[in-house]
Design a protein around this motif. Structure first.
Motif, PDB file in Angstrom:
ATOM      1  N   SER A 125       1.344  -1.240  -0.159  1.00  0.00           N
ATOM      2  CA  SER A 125       0.231  -0.187   0.101  1.00  0.00           C
ATOM      3  C   SER A 125       0.820   1.921   0.121  1.00  0.00           C
ATOM      4  CB  SER A 125      -1.139  -0.028   1.146  1.00  0.00           C
ATOM      5  OG  SER A 125       0.056  -0.049   2.247  1.00  0.00           O
ATOM      6  N   LYS A 126       0.534   2.091  -0.238  1.00  0.00           N
ATOM      7  CA  LYS A 126       1.286   3.890  -0.771  1.00  0.00           C
ATOM      8  C   LYS A 126       1.662   4.051   1.107  1.00  0.00           C
ATOM      9  CE  LYS A 126       1.236   7.952  -2.695  1.00  0.00           C
ATOM     10  NZ  LYS A 126       0.306   8.855  -3.360  1.00  0.00           N
ATOM     11  N   ASP A 127       0.564   4.246   1.904  1.00  0.00           N
ATOM     12  CA  ASP A 127       0.509   4.318   3.291  1.00  0.00           C
ATOM     13  C   ASP A 127       1.925   3.318   3.658  1.00  0.00           C
ATOM     14  OD1 ASP A 127      -0.186   1.987   4.200  1.00  0.00           O
ATOM     15  OD2 ASP A 127      -2.207   3.573   4.822  1.00  0.00           O
ATOM     16  N   LYS A 128       2.277   2.000   3.311  1.00  0.00           N
ATOM     17  CA  LYS A 128       3.139   1.041   4.014  1.00  0.00           C
ATOM     18  C   LYS A 128       2.949   0.451   4.712  1.00  0.00           C
ATOM     19  CE  LYS A 128       7.290   3.086   1.243  1.00  0.00           C
ATOM     20  NZ  LYS A 128       8.786   3.471   1.326  1.00  0.00           N
TER      21      LYS A 128
ATOM     22  N   ILE B 282       1.728   0.363  -4.814  1.00  0.00           N
ATOM     23  CA  ILE B 282       2.963   0.477  -5.544  1.00  0.00           C
ATOM     24  C   ILE B 282       3.400  -0.832  -6.295  1.00  0.00           C
ATOM     25  CG2 ILE B 282       5.787   0.514  -5.379  1.00  0.00           C
ATOM     26  CD1 ILE B 282       3.618   2.874  -4.969  1.00  0.00           C
ATOM     27  N   ILE B 283       3.442  -1.704  -7.016  1.00  0.00           N
ATOM     28  CA  ILE B 283       4.372  -3.647  -7.411  1.00  0.00           C
ATOM     29  C   ILE B 283       5.786  -2.545  -7.699  1.00  0.00           C
ATOM     30  CG2 ILE B 283       4.098  -4.981  -9.082  1.00  0.00           C
ATOM     31  CD1 ILE B 283       1.482  -4.197  -9.306  1.00  0.00           C
ATOM     32  N   GLU B 284       6.868  -3.107  -7.238  1.00  0.00           N
ATOM     33  CA  GLU B 284       7.915  -3.084  -7.066  1.00  0.00           C
ATOM     34  C   GLU B 284       9.120  -4.794  -7.233  1.00  0.00           C
ATOM     35  OE1 GLU B 284      10.749  -2.274  -3.599  1.00  0.00           O
ATOM     36  OE2 GLU B 284      10.181  -0.740  -4.064  1.00  0.00           O
ATOM     37  N   TYR B 285       9.605  -4.110  -8.729  1.00  0.00           N
ATOM     38  CA  TYR B 285      10.283  -5.943  -8.481  1.00  0.00           C
ATOM     39  C   TYR B 285      11.429  -5.239  -8.125  1.00  0.00           C
ATOM     40  CZ  TYR B 285      13.354  -9.900 -10.698  1.00  0.00           C
ATOM     41  OH  TYR B 285      13.939 -10.649 -10.896  1.00  0.00           O
ATOM     42  N   ASN B 286      12.795  -6.787  -7.352  1.00  0.00           N
ATOM     43  CA  ASN B 286      13.961  -5.984  -7.312  1.00  0.00           C
ATOM     44  C   ASN B 286      14.940  -7.110  -7.748  1.00  0.00           C
ATOM     45  OD1 ASN B 286      13.998  -4.091  -4.855  1.00  0.00           O
ATOM     46  ND2 ASN B 286      12.855  -5.255  -4.216  1.00  0.00           N
ATOM     47  N   GLU B 287      15.677  -6.946  -8.174  1.00  0.00           N
ATOM     48  CA  GLU B 287      16.958  -8.185  -8.696  1.00  0.00           C
ATOM     49  C   GLU B 287      17.863  -7.457  -8.402  1.00  0.00           C
ATOM     50  OE1 GLU B 287      15.657  -9.544 -12.341  1.00  0.00           O
ATOM     51  OE2 GLU B 287      17.550  -8.754 -13.268  1.00  0.00           O
ATOM     52  N   TYR B 288      18.758  -9.083  -7.536  1.00  0.00           N
ATOM     53  CA  TYR B 288      20.311  -8.901  -7.552  1.00  0.00           C
ATOM     54  C   TYR B 288      20.936  -9.141  -8.526  1.00  0.00           C
ATOM     55  CZ  TYR B 288      18.550 -10.026  -3.024  1.00  0.00           C
ATOM     56  OH  TYR B 288      18.107  -9.384  -1.526  1.00  0.00           O
ATOM     57  N   TYR B 289      22.178  -8.045  -8.525  1.00  0.00           N
ATOM     58  CA  TYR B 289      23.257  -7.808  -9.397  1.00  0.00           C
ATOM     59  C   TYR B 289      23.850  -9.192 -10.599  1.00  0.00           C
ATOM     60  CZ  TYR B 289      27.813  -6.738 -12.455  1.00  0.00           C
ATOM     61  OH  TYR B 289      28.697  -6.780 -14.043  1.00  0.00           O
TER      62      TYR B 289
ATOM     63  N   ILE C 197      -5.499  -6.648  -1.477  1.00  0.00           N
ATOM     64  CA  ILE C 197      -5.002  -5.688  -0.371  1.00  0.00           C
ATOM     65  C   ILE C 197      -5.628  -4.484  -0.510  1.00  0.00           C
ATOM     66  CG2 ILE C 197      -2.968  -4.625  -2.060  1.00  0.00           C
ATOM     67  CD1 ILE C 197      -0.916  -4.328  -0.240  1.00  0.00           C
ATOM     68  N   LEU C 198      -5.908  -4.046   1.409  1.00  0.00           N
ATOM     69  CA  LEU C 198      -7.199  -3.448   1.472  1.00  0.00           C
ATOM     70  C   LEU C 198      -6.822  -1.689   1.494  1.00  0.00           C
ATOM     71  CD1 LEU C 198      -8.131  -5.200   4.872  1.00  0.00           C
ATOM     72  CD2 LEU C 198      -8.998  -5.102   2.416  1.00  0.00           C
TER      73      LEU C 198
END
Length: 184
Positions: A67-70, A99-106, A93-94
């Motif tokens: 959520s935007k407010d985390k 925010i949809i976030e994707y993290n990828e290691y090097y 999610i209520l």
């Protein structure tokens, strides 16, 4: 009208999205890790869920939805969540903005891909235990006995632990049904 005819209780609708990794923004961090994110807002939604196609998270990749407010966080979704069908869906999610976030290691192992094909837009029937004293699973009708009522439900306390509420999608509608977990 549909509920009177015996169909499930509709609480939401699927909204076509077609969001892929070319949408949003990519950032390369100082250590070479990659970060992708996008904000998704569906005005006045009671809750949102997400339906992906072509879903593949490589080793070393993590997908989060928050959520935007985390205050609410789904994930990390990783390679463990990959399915040969390429289909993946999230729980509700209520909030009406995430925010949809994707993290990828090097040096992650492979190429990420997914398409956010549909957004589940919940417009009613989403309750928390703190909202107007409603309970998330609703109230009994006059012809039913609620297992949480005493003394009527006292002899059913073991069985109630197998009762579940199931979210399903049919014809672009999202709805609630009941089910039971059975250990065989």
């Amino acid at each position: 009208e549909a509920e009177k005819n015996g169909t499930f209780y509709r609480f939401g609708k699927l909204v076509p999205a077609n969001i892929d990794l070319n949408s949003g923004s990519w950032t390369i961090l100082g250590n070479g890790d990659k970060l992708w994110n996008i904000s998704v807002r569906c005005s006045e939604a009671k809750a949102l869920s997400f339906y992906f196609s072509n879903f593949h998270i490589p080793s070393g990749g993590k997908l989060f939805i928050y959520s935007k407010d985390k205050k609410q966080l789904l994930g990390a979704y990783t390679e463990i969540n990959n399915n040969p069908s390429g289909i993946f869906a999230t729980q509700l999610i209520l909030t009406d903005e995430v925010i949809i976030e994707y993290n990828e290691y090097y040096n992650s192992g492979g190429k990420v891909s997914f398409i956010l094909s549909d957004i589940g837009y919940a417009y009613r029937g989403i309750y928390t235990n703190n909202e107007n004293n409603n309970k998330a699973f609703g109230d009994s009708e006059s012809c039913e006995v609620n297992v949480n009522c005493s003394p009527e439900g006292d002899n059913w306390q073991n069985q109630k632990r197998g009762a579940v509420r199931v979210s399903l999608v049919s014809g672009g509608n999202m709805g609630w049904c009941s089910g039971s977990l059975i250990n065989n």
